[in-house]
Design a protein around this motif. Structure first.
Motif, short mmCIF file in Angstrom:
data_model
loop_
_atom_site.label_atom_id
_atom_site.label_comp_id
_atom_site.label_asym_id
_atom_site.label_seq_id
_atom_site.Cartn_x
_atom_site.Cartn_y
_atom_site.Cartn_z
N MET A 396 -10.02 -4.79 -6.46
CA MET A 396 -9.50 -3.76 -7.20
C MET A 396 -9.64 -3.88 -8.69
SD MET A 396 -6.34 -2.41 -5.12
CE MET A 396 -5.94 -2.99 -3.50
N SER A 397 -9.59 -2.55 -9.50
CA SER A 397 -9.26 -2.87 -10.93
C SER A 397 -7.78 -3.27 -11.10
CB SER A 397 -9.81 -1.24 -11.54
OG SER A 397 -8.59 -0.61 -11.25
N GLU A 398 -7.76 -3.63 -12.65
CA GLU A 398 -6.56 -4.07 -12.90
C GLU A 398 -5.44 -3.01 -12.90
OE1 GLU A 398 -6.93 -6.59 -16.06
OE2 GLU A 398 -4.58 -7.47 -15.77
N GLU A 399 -5.73 -1.89 -12.84
CA GLU A 399 -4.53 -0.76 -13.05
C GLU A 399 -4.55 -0.52 -11.44
OE1 GLU A 399 -7.70 0.23 -14.78
OE2 GLU A 399 -6.79 -0.84 -16.67
N GLU A 400 -5.58 -0.38 -10.64
CA GLU A 400 -5.09 -0.16 -9.41
C GLU A 400 -4.41 -1.14 -8.72
OE1 GLU A 400 -9.24 2.10 -7.50
OE2 GLU A 400 -9.04 -0.27 -7.62
N PHE A 401 -4.50 -2.39 -9.01
CA PHE A 401 -3.75 -3.68 -8.28
C PHE A 401 -2.53 -3.55 -8.76
CE2 PHE A 401 -2.45 -8.08 -7.90
CZ PHE A 401 -2.70 -8.16 -6.60
N ALA A 402 -2.25 -3.22 -10.24
CA ALA A 402 -0.89 -3.18 -10.68
C ALA A 402 -0.08 -2.25 -10.15
CB ALA A 402 -1.15 -3.06 -12.24
N ALA A 403 -0.78 -1.10 -9.88
CA ALA A 403 -0.10 0.01 -8.99
C ALA A 403 0.56 -0.27 -7.57
CB ALA A 403 -0.74 1.11 -9.10
N LEU A 404 -0.03 -1.26 -7.08
CA LEU A 404 0.33 -1.61 -5.79
C LEU A 404 1.64 -2.14 -6.02
CD1 LEU A 404 -2.36 -3.36 -4.01
CD2 LEU A 404 -1.63 -1.35 -3.74
N GLY A 405 2.15 -2.94 -6.86
CA GLY A 405 3.48 -3.67 -7.11
C GLY A 405 3.04 -4.94 -6.73
N LEU A 406 4.24 -6.13 -7.16
CA LEU A 406 4.17 -7.11 -6.93
C LEU A 406 4.65 -7.40 -5.35
CD1 LEU A 406 5.71 -8.84 -10.10
CD2 LEU A 406 3.14 -9.16 -8.99
N PRO A 407 4.31 -8.68 -4.59
CA PRO A 407 4.71 -8.60 -3.35
C PRO A 407 5.91 -8.53 -3.04
CG PRO A 407 3.17 -10.59 -3.91
CD PRO A 407 3.43 -9.70 -5.18
N SER A 408 6.49 -7.74 -2.17
CA SER A 408 7.88 -7.61 -1.53
C SER A 408 7.70 -6.79 -0.13
CB SER A 408 8.58 -6.72 -2.55
OG SER A 408 8.05 -5.46 -2.43
N ARG A 409 9.09 -6.78 0.24
CA ARG A 409 8.95 -6.41 1.68
C ARG A 409 8.50 -4.86 1.87
NH1 ARG A 409 15.19 -7.08 3.41
NH2 ARG A 409 15.27 -9.33 3.50
N ASP A 410 8.40 -4.12 0.79
CA ASP A 410 7.88 -2.75 0.78
C ASP A 410 6.52 -2.51 0.39
OD1 ASP A 410 10.37 -1.97 2.01
OD2 ASP A 410 11.20 -1.92 -0.07
N THR A 411 6.03 -3.48 -0.31
CA THR A 411 4.64 -3.58 -0.88
C THR A 411 3.60 -4.07 0.17
OG1 THR A 411 5.71 -4.56 -2.89
CG2 THR A 411 3.32 -4.05 -3.17
N PRO A 412 2.44 -3.48 0.46
CA PRO A 412 2.07 -2.23 -0.05
C PRO A 412 2.46 -1.24 0.49
CG PRO A 412 0.26 -3.37 1.09
CD PRO A 412 1.58 -4.27 1.28
N ASP A 413 2.30 -0.05 -0.11
CA ASP A 413 2.53 1.35 0.65
C ASP A 413 1.31 1.68 1.49
OD1 ASP A 413 2.93 3.77 1.35
OD2 ASP A 413 3.43 4.59 -0.51
N CYS A 414 1.32 1.23 2.76
CA CYS A 414 0.24 1.49 3.72
C CYS A 414 -0.36 3.06 3.70
CB CYS A 414 0.62 0.99 5.01
SG CYS A 414 -0.95 0.58 6.20
#
Lengths: 420, 334
Positions: A396-414
């Motif tokens: 992904m592009s930098e912005e797209e990837f940053a929009a996913l959020g850092l790894p956590s229980r709820d990331t990514p929003d499927c």
């Protein structure tokens, strides 16, 4: 008299490391590898990979001898930093290769910022933050991180297996989130649906209730746990009569689980999983590398086939040696030429081509494998496919990837990814 | 019991009501409204059953621990190592002989003998010295853990249950009603076997303690050791028997744990901690307390892991903290 003698000896002992001055015509490498704790075996195999890389150059670059010092660590971050300081300050090494485990990598990234004129080349650590969140200018990593390891598996299970609805169970800590995210991003982009996510606390032993809570109407269950947790889970899953398809995270179907005693692991046969290597990959470079490993070290002093630790240490060391060769073994005082050469690395490693991105993180191959039972009754991973040039932002592009959020229980929003 | 009810009428009613509600939840089929609020009944039933069976395992470990403490005032912090050793030995024996049940006999005897050796060579020399015993038992547990790591390595072992205990059985409890179909609860048979065995063992222990001569001696020893010795009973032998029995139970628990979980280095500390919590909640030295504490902790862990996974670890210690705050001697302690 005796006291005086002891005093003298102690003084000499304190001064002695200071005597180890950098000599001309010698390049000195500090190697960080675990020599105690859970990663000891991995650390030893890492050292084997390191030695194989040195052998390729006969420990010599343009007339300069390569010497190395071992910094023995355990699995804790503070220990890794202490050893790294010792190597830099007392042993006066030119650069460090290491560490092996994730949280150590993050700690050493921070330490690297305090020694901008030296270089740290990560050997096998997998945390994503090391090279994504505020990376250090002089910290390079030539192995894929935990998130990259999960990439490609999602589209594989959809396209090859036709499993589009899954429930996921993964370990409730950083690596669990990261490895899961690599799988989930790809899976959701390919149109998959994650019905439910469960997170297992590390080392809790009894997972029977979570097994009972798994939904019935799914095509497969993704399992992102490792070690004895994985064994316990499979054991209780079998006792509860579970028979859904399984998808394995990177540590689910590694040798620690596959070589455990008991029948729990049998539930794993046919499970697709992904990671940085595939033991039986039919590729000239890989086969030559495995043969080199098997002839260099006598049986009984090595694994049957190089582990991912050996391979990652090997690749990190090869990258360093190629870069050293590029600059004729002459390191600038501030390592500027070395850093430039390391950034430009484009090498054909045993497990595929490796380059680095502008955050000095590897762009490398990910292997999709499947657990099969060998003729001798042992389980192993067999090669299924390879995804080339996976970068740490998963394409992904930098912005797209940053929009996913850092790894956590709820990331990514499927849901959001599927509808893109 | 009657006396207890007379003294705490309010609490008795509250506990009876809670038990009745729980029983209703377990037996009655859930309406769709209930399922909406509480999730599928199957999940709840499984969590309750798992909590009780996990409690049964904790009871096996903790009852020996609490007996030894009650009689000898000896906090044996090497108890977890006896559990782990039992697991490894059980694995070896059942692999070598192919018999799961036989391994229980061998392990009970072997670990009990180790218990006798420990009591005879170590603890007898430091009677009444709490701090020394604590330090020495910690030392022993570290040494044993390293020896076991050396012998069996770091990989996990699973003890295979016999074929007649493989897979699930159907229990006569309604798990779900979908349209006209009624689904009964399917539950791992090995867990049921373990639960039944623990209950039988618990009752036998209670009978032995309350209805036999040796049980009488042990109870007398728990109450006043010096007086018992003064009346001509050879206390050392009773100590040895109790220690052997407690150690043997821990060893047997190791097989049970290795069957429905796994045997791996590090489990010793996990089960030592679990039995400490169980014994603190239940009351030091009380078998009934150990049973109650074990079930409470097991239920808290399992219900927590389903309904509030983030806090499941905390529940155990919340229970312990509450008990320490309101009833420091433990629920059944004196």
């Amino acid at each position: 008299m005796k006291k005086q003698l002891i005093g003298t000896v102690a003084t000499i002992a304190m001064l002695a490391p200071g005597l180890a001055m950098a000599e001309d015509g010698v390049i000195k490498i500090g190697l960080l590898a675990p020599q105690e704790g859970v990663f000891t075996e991995g650390g030893n195999d890492g050292i084997r990979g390191f030695q194989m890389a040195l052998n390729n150059y006969d420990s010599e670059i343009d007339g300069k001898t390569i010497e190395w010092v071992l910094g023995p660590t355990d699995e804790t971050p503070d220990n890794a930093v202490r050893q790294a300081r010792r190597l830099i300050e007392q042993e006066e090494v030119d650069f460090i290769i290491g560490p092996l485990s994730g949280s150590q990598g993050i700690a050493l990234r921070d330490y690297a910022k305090t020694i901008p004129n030296k270089t740290i080349i990560d050997a096998a650590s997998g945390a994503m933050e090391t090279t994504y969140v505020e990376p250090a200018e002089n910290y390079f990593r030539y192995n894929a991180n935990g998130m990259q390891w999960g990439y490609g598996l999602g589209s594989y299970v959809i396209e090859e297996k036709g499993w589009t609805r899954v429930a996921t169970i993964a370990a409730d800590y950083s690596f669990g989130y990261t490895n899961f995210m690599g799988f989930a991003v790809d899976f959701c982009q390919a149109g998959g649906e994650i019905v439910d996510r469960f997170w297992l606390p590390l080392g809790s032993g009894d997972f029977a209730s979570i097994i009972a809570a798994l939904p019935y109407d799914v095509d497969a269950i993704y399992l992102g746990v490792g070690g004895s947790d994985a064994i316990n889970f499979l054991n209780q899953y079998e006792q509860a009569g579970g028979d859904t398809n399984l998808i394995g995270g990177t540590i689910m179907a590694d040798q620690t689980v596959l070589s455990a005693r008991g029948r729990a692991k049998e539930a794993l046969v046919g499970t697709p999983t992904s990671g940085p290597i595939a033991d039986d990959w039919d590729n000239e470079g890989w086969k030559a590398y495995v043969e080199n490993y098997q002839t260099t070290f006598p049986e009984g002093e090595r694994f049957a086939s190089p582990s991912l630790f050996a391979t990652n240490y090997y690749n990190a060391t090869m990258a360093a040696l190629i870069a050293l060769d590029e600059i004729d073994g002459e390191l600038d005082d501030d390592h500027a030429n070395f850093h430039a050469a390391l950034s430009a690395i484009d090498m054909e490693a045993p497990n595929g081509r490796i380059t680095v991105d502008d955050k000095r993180q590897a762009i490398a191959s990910v292997f999709i494998t499947e657990v099969v039972e060998g003729d001798d009754g042992n389980l192993y991973n067999t090669f299924k496919s390879r995804v080339e040039d996976v970068d740490q932002m998963l394409g992904m592009s930098e912005e797209e990837f940053a929009a996913l959020g850092l790894p956590s229980r709820d990331t990514p929003d499927c849901e959001a990814l599927r509808n893109q | 019991m009657n006396d207890l009810i007379r003294r705490n009428p309010v609490w008795t009613v509250v506990i009876a009501l809670a038990a009745a509600v729980l029983l209703y939840f377990i037996v009655a089929p859930w309406s769709s409204g209930m399922e909406e609020v509480l999730g599928r009944k199957q999940i709840f039933l499984n969590a309750v059953f798992n909590g009780v069976t996990l409690g049964a395992l904790y009871f096996l470990v903790a009852s020996g621990f609490t007996l030894i403490f009650g009689l000898m005032k000896n906090v044996n912090l090497a108890h977890g190592s006896l559990y782990l050793l039992g697991g490894y030995l059980g694995y070896e024996v059942s692999e070598a002989t192919g018999s799961w049940l036989f391994s229980f006999v061998v392990v009970f005897i072997a670990v009990a003998l180790l218990g006798v050796v420990l009591q005879y060579t170590v603890f007898r020399r430091m009677e009444g010295e709490d701090l020394r015993q604590t330090l020495v038992t910690i030392g022993i547990s570290i040494v044993l853990a390293d020896i076991m790591l050396w012998l069996w390595g770091g990989s996990s072992y699973q003890i295979l249950s016999p074929d007649w205990l493989r897979g699930p059985v159907e229990l006569p409890l309604v798990a779900a009603v979908r349209g006209d179909d009624i689904y009964f609860l399917r539950y791992p048979s090995v867990r049921i076997a373990i639960l039944v065995a623990s209950i039988v063992l618990g009752i036998l222990m209670w009978l032995a303690l309350n209805r036999t001569r040796i049980g009488m001696l042990i109870r007398a020893g728990v109450d006043d050791r010096d007086m018992l010795a003064a009346s001509g009973v050879r206390v050392q032998i009773i100590f040895m028997v109790v220690f052997a029995f407690g150690a043997g139970l821990a060893g047997v628990a190791g097989i049970v744990g290795g069957t429905f979980q796994s045997v791996v280095a590090g489990e010793d500390m996990r089960f030592l901690l679990a039995s400490l919590v169980v014994v603190i909640v239940g009351g030091m030295g009380s078998i009934l307390g150990a049973a109650l504490g074990a079930v409470l902790i097991g239920l808290a862990e399992q219900l927590g892991s389903v309904y509030a996974p983030t806090y499941s670890v905390v529940f155990t210690f919340l229970i312990m903290a509450a008990v320490l705050a309101f009833r420091p001697q433990g629920l059944m302690g004196r």
